[in-house]
Scaffold this motif. Structure first.
Motif, short mmCIF file in Angstrom:
data_model
loop_
_atom_site.label_atom_id
_atom_site.label_comp_id
_atom_site.label_asym_id
_atom_site.label_seq_id
_atom_site.Cartn_x
_atom_site.Cartn_y
_atom_site.Cartn_z
N ILE A 1 -4.87 -1.74 -4.75
CA ILE A 1 -4.15 -1.16 -3.47
C ILE A 1 -5.00 -1.37 -2.13
CG2 ILE A 1 -2.62 0.59 -2.56
CD1 ILE A 1 -3.31 2.08 -4.87
N GLU B 1 -5.51 5.37 -3.14
CA GLU B 1 -5.84 4.34 -1.88
C GLU B 1 -6.74 4.69 -0.96
OE1 GLU B 1 -2.21 2.82 -0.15
OE2 GLU B 1 -2.84 3.21 1.81
N PHE C 1 -6.32 -0.95 1.43
CA PHE C 1 -6.44 0.27 2.24
C PHE C 1 -6.76 -0.45 3.47
CE2 PHE C 1 -9.17 3.61 3.82
CZ PHE C 1 -8.38 4.59 4.03
N SER D 1 0.84 -1.16 -0.03
CA SER D 1 -0.17 0.06 0.02
C SER D 1 0.93 1.21 0.12
CB SER D 1 -0.99 -0.04 1.18
OG SER D 1 -0.20 0.29 2.56
#
Lengths: 97, 483
Positions: free
Chosen positions: B475, B467, B477, B215
């Motif tokens: 991605i 994100e 989160f 991330s």
């Protein structure tokens, strides 16, 4: 751009590398291709470059240098730990008779 | 368990799991899955177990940071005291450095857990990791394809969850391109923002260490942990100290879209990139279309400079002080020549020869000097471009992951895949690659966000928007709240 076998041998000598005849034959066309690739920049910079002195694209300014402080260096036994050291020295075969 | 640093950190600090337990989980996963993808080339499990015990102490004493106790990996060109560091080259076989790279010292001090060293192109020279003496790592998303390179092993390990994160190095795209191919986040900081001490040199004016993570938040955590001036690296600089603050507000930001970085890009990739840009526009960002003509020459300029520096940097491998030494030779010179000829692989030899060529008398003016002049021109034009925008958005790579063996035919074919990444190194800029979708074969696509020099925090923030608001659903989160 063609590169002769002799030029390859000179470059190899400067690079401390050696290529067998067979390797050289394979290497030359590859090398010619990469030189042609690099050659794309020629023609883009017009004129003489001899007046250009500052070629280092990343230089450290004098004032950015740190003070010359004396510190401990790495111990000999650590530095020689990757070879079978002899009396703290790196061994090579005898070169002086 | 496919977790971010942030998530694992919360588990560790709440006592839900200990670092020793977490480390053992990663070790079993590596032992089971690594043989199929060849991400790791050397395990450091004893080190990991010792690190984990230390980390649990730090957590117990309330001295933990966000990365304490989290297992990670280092690319095989980052020096680790007493542990194999080979650059995936025969010439460094058996080499155990006698000092730690600054980045590893910094992470270790915070209780990081080192699982092992990961695969890469020999001396970081390549875009597929196939020039490794240990054989190529395989892309965990499709094992018939490459991971990208040169930090391919880190990308594969993070993608397959065989490490929570890793550190790679980026000379012309070697963090961002494999991150793109494996669907993870890869951040190349500004030149000088992270110490290069202990990074085995390829092109010293281009090389930079950076995080490869799951991330953007994780990338910021690791960047904060490794950044800063270092007395042992004269090119390192002090960056704003303290924690990177991630807010993710993009209102009013100007996004530059550069013609030279989108021409000839696969339409599927362009579509994915444009989709993200539209989401930013909806949130209040503006788009500016720009042209940077000098970028057309960035690739040859890059290869000339990188190879020139490599030919000098790799001069130190002589078989005398460490690594491989030829066994049959007639004298000292012959020993050095035979050691190098037997120890270096084909691609490395080619780049040393090219570097020697462009620096040799008669060609220096025509190649090296001109490349340096053009490097200045590229930097100047990019700087002008940043007068009209805050960031440049571009694809990370014009393609998705190649099939294994793709580079076999043509010597310069794979060099072309670096077209969007090398300008960043030439100008020393910060840039991040984030996963922004998949092509029709299910292969990840990467979006690259490039910022002004030393705008590292702003680049991370621009990516964090994607994100936080789920613009890029690949991605992870995790609430975005840092501990």
């Amino acid at each position: 751009m063609s590169i002769s076998q002799k030029e390859i041998q000179t470059l190899a000598r400067l690079s401390r590398l050696e290529f067998s005849e067979e390797e050289q034959e394979k290497f030359i066309p590859d090398f010619e291709e990469i030189i042609a690739f690099a050659d794309r920049i020629n023609g883009e910079v017009v004129g003489d470059t001899s007046s250009i002195k500052e070629v280092a694209a990343r230089t450290i300014a004098w004032e950015d240098l740190r003070e010359d402080e004396v510190t401990d260096s790495l111990p000999n036994e650590k530095i020689t730990s990757n070879v079978e050291a002899q009396d703290g020295y790196f061994p090579v075969r005898r070169v002086v008779k | 368990m496919k977790s971010t640093i942030l998530h694992l950190s919360k588990m560790l600090q709440s006592g839900e799991i200990t670092s020793v337990q977490l480390t053992e989980q990663y070790i079993s996963a590596i032992e089971k899955e690594n043989p199929a993808i060849n991400a790791y080339v050397n395990y450091t499990f004893d080190q990991a177990r010792a690190n984990a015990i230390e980390a649990d102490k730090l957590i117990k004493e309330g001295r933990a940071t966000a990365l304490t106790g989290i297992p990670f990996t280092l690319k095989d060109n980052i020096a680790t005291d007493g542990m194999l560091t080979t650059c995936c080259s025969k010439i460094l076989q058996g080499f155990k450095p006698y000092y730690d790279a600054t980045v590893w010292s910094k992470l270790k001090a915070q209780g990081a857990v080192l699982l092992g060293k990961t695969n890469m192109d020999e001396f970081a020279m390549g875009s597929t990791s196939e020039t490794s003496v240990y054989g190529a790592p395989l892309n965990p998303i499709d094992k018939t394809r490459v991971t990208g390179g040169s930090s391919g092993g880190v990308a594969a390990a993070v993608c397959a969850n065989l490490a929570a994160y890793g550190l790679g190095s980026d000379t012309g795209g070697s963090i961002r391109q494999p991150a793109s191919f494996c669907g993870i986040v890869g951040f190349k900081p500004s030149y000088g923002a992270v110490s290069r001490y202990g990074l085995i040199a390829y092109g010293s004016s281009l090389d930079q260490i950076g995080p490869m993570t799951r991330s953007v938040t994780d990338a910021a955590i690791i960047f904060d942990a490794i950044k800063g001036e270092d007395k042992k690296d004269g090119t390192s600089v002090a960056t704003p100290s303290g924690e990177t603050k991630l807010i993710g507000d993009v209102k009013g930001l100007k996004i530059g879209v550069v013609e030279e970085l989108t021409d000839g890009v696969n339409p599927e990739i362009l579509q994915a990139v444009n989709g993200v840009i539209e989401a930013y526009q909806k949130a209040g960002a503006q788009v500016v279309k720009l042209s940077v003509p000098a970028l057309k020459l960035a690739l040859p300029v890059y290869y000339i400079i990188a190879c020139a520096e490599a030919s000098s940097n790799l001069g130190r491998y002589d078989g005398i002080r460490y690594g491989y030494r030829a066994s049959n030779y007639s004298g000292l010179d012959d020993m050095v020549t035979k050691t190098r000829s037997e120890g270096f692989g084909k691609e490395v030899k080619k780049r040393i020869m090219l570097g020697t060529y462009v620096l040799s008398s008669g060609y220096f003016d025509a190649y090296y000097k001109k490349a340096c002049v053009l490097r200045g021109e590229v930097e100047k034009q990019i700087k002008e471009c940043f007068e009209k925008c805050d960031f440049i958005f571009a694809p990370t790579v014009p393609q998705t992951a190649f099939p294994l063996g793709y580079s076999g035919g043509n010597a310069t074919e794979t060099y072309l895949s670096d077209v969007c990444t090398v300008p960043v190194n030439i100008a020393g800029l910060p840039a991040i690659s984030i996963p922004c979708g998949k092509d029709k074969n299910g292969l990840p696509i990467g979006l690259q966000i490039i910022g002004r020099k030393y705008d590292d925090e702003r680049v991370l923030n621009a990516a964090y928007f994607a994100e936080k608001y789920g613009v890029c659903e690949d991605i992870q989160f995790d609430g975005g709240v840092k501990l």
